[in-house]
Design a protein around this motif. Structure first.
Motif, mmCIF file in Angstrom:
data_model
loop_
_atom_site.group_PDB
_atom_site.id
_atom_site.type_symbol
_atom_site.label_atom_id
_atom_site.label_comp_id
_atom_site.label_asym_id
_atom_site.label_seq_id
_atom_site.Cartn_x
_atom_site.Cartn_y
_atom_site.Cartn_z
ATOM 1 N N VAL A 143 3.395 8.151 4.984
ATOM 2 C CA VAL A 143 4.043 6.926 4.516
ATOM 3 C C VAL A 143 4.007 6.890 2.987
ATOM 4 N N LYS A 144 4.864 6.085 2.399
ATOM 5 C CA LYS A 144 4.942 6.017 0.935
ATOM 6 C C LYS A 144 3.622 5.509 0.363
ATOM 7 N N LEU B 185 -3.146 17.683 1.507
ATOM 8 C CA LEU B 185 -2.875 16.266 1.279
ATOM 9 C C LEU B 185 -1.369 16.035 1.234
ATOM 10 N N ILE B 186 -0.887 15.134 2.077
ATOM 11 C CA ILE B 186 0.523 14.746 2.068
ATOM 12 C C ILE B 186 0.681 13.547 1.145
ATOM 13 N N VAL C 298 -3.611 5.798 -0.757
ATOM 14 C CA VAL C 298 -3.475 4.341 -0.664
ATOM 15 C C VAL C 298 -1.990 4.031 -0.480
ATOM 16 N N PRO C 299 -1.586 3.571 0.697
ATOM 17 C CA PRO C 299 -0.166 3.286 0.938
ATOM 18 C C PRO C 299 0.373 2.155 0.065
ATOM 19 N N GLN C 300 1.689 2.139 -0.060
ATOM 20 C CA GLN C 300 2.379 1.136 -0.864
ATOM 21 C C GLN C 300 2.042 -0.273 -0.365
#
Length: 350
Positions: free
Chosen positions: A12-13, A276-277, A330-332
């Motif tokens: 995810v972003k 890491l993505i 840490v996602p958006q």
């Protein structure tokens, strides 16, 4: 729980990645200059992926750290104290909820009381939680981020060897783990693998060294297909078979296994699956080994819509971990707006 939580997959972003700066008081001392260079390379790659870095750093190291960062680096130096730099296993996880993006932590006890982790276990509430929009949720369970892998459908993966270490949660049953993961991480299905372990791995077989999801029903598995005489061959082949049985609809991408020893003759748990993505990029560990290019090629096949960025992690594996182990995404919309603004303003301190 008053609100349903759902752990997010890594693709995810993201608005930030958390790292912790190596210093003389950590186990990195013998390789400190080389390890710091790896961190600087990772920071540069994350910034190129439009991702800021929250860098935990001890007060005595702040000024020296600033001199090593690029002047345009998007890095927030967060003065903190910690035992070591394996942020994957003590940094907060992020779940969706009806209230927003929910930071959540388990207890970290040094992978079953193997190492002192008292400072690490306080890092979220003392340092990281104040950066988030929502208050921190603490789950009364010993678990590490590297032990958990999830996809967009809520299928969660872990390993039996890790979860059943009695120094984590006593004799807690696998069914009880499944219930916790369903309640607090929104897991719709939980697969716990019995096979697969890398020699020298202090984590008792974290899933992030063994099996990873892709966004389009793929599984990247750390295999040893290239080394049929290796002591890991049978166990990792059995792991591949477990993956096929558990998820027959998934396409399997097997990674080669490098063979690396330290000067004391210890086999190091070098895994190409410990990547890491981050925002359509995959930071992929390589180890200056003959298998590196094949691993990168397989990763590009597994993630065709992502940019694969090889990172030399040979210095990291000297301490029996790699790239994914030192990072936490840490996602958006997790951080407070002012923190995101500060992150994007260049090198700053908090």
């Amino acid at each position: 729980m008053s609100t349903a939580l759902q752990l997010l997959p890594e693709w995810v972003k993201q608005e930030a990645v958390i790292l912790a700066w190596p210093d003389h008081d950590t186990d990195w001392r013998p390789w400190l200059a080389d390890v710091r260079q790896v961190y600087l390379t990772i920071i540069e790659a994350l910034n190129a992926a439009n991702t800021g870095v929250i860098l935990l750093v001890k007060a005595t190291e702040v000024e020296a750290c600033k001199t090593q960062l690029g002047k345009d680096a998007k890095v927030l130096l967060l003065v903190a104290d910690y035992n070591d730099t394996w942020v994957r296993d003590y940094g907060f996880l992020t779940c969706t909820s009806s209230s927003g993006m929910q930071p959540l932590e388990f207890t970290f006890n040094g992978w079953g009381d193997k190492f002192d982790a008292r400072k690490d276990n306080l890092a979220n509430r003392n340092h990281l939680a104040p950066l988030c929009q929502l208050p921190l949720t603490t789950v009364d369970l010993v678990a590490e981020g590297g032990a958990l892998e999830i996809d967009a459908e809520g299928h969660l993966l872990s390993t039996q060897f890790c979860l059943t270490n009695p120094k984590r949660n006593g004799a807690l049953s696998l069914d009880s783990y499944r219930e916790v993961f369903k309640q607090y991480l929104g897991a719709s299905q939980v697969s716990i693998f019995e096979q697969g372990h890398l020699e020298g791995d202090d984590t008792d077989g974290h899933i992030d060294t063994l099996v990873r999801f892709t966004p389009d029903k793929g599984l990247v598995v750390q295999s040893a297909f290239n080394r049929p005489a290796d002591q890991h061959f049978a166990g990792l082949a059995a792991l591949v078979a477990e993956c096929k049985a558990a998820m027959p609809e998934h396409k399997i991408f097997q990674l080669p296994l490098p063979e690396i020893f330290n000067p004391d003759g210890d086999r190091l748990p070098a895994s190409y699956a410990n990547y890491l993505i981050c925002n359509q990029h995959v930071l992929c560990p390589v180890y200056q080994q003959p298998e590196d290019q094949l691993a990168v090629d397989i990763m590009q096949t597994a993630y065709p819509d992502f940019t694969i960025v090889p990172i030399n992690c040979l210095p990291l594996v000297q301490q029996f971990g790699s790239l994914h182990c030192i990072s936490m995404q840490v996602p958006q919309n997790t951080l407070k707006p002012e923190i995101v603004q500060q992150l994007n303003a260049g090198v700053s301190q908090r």
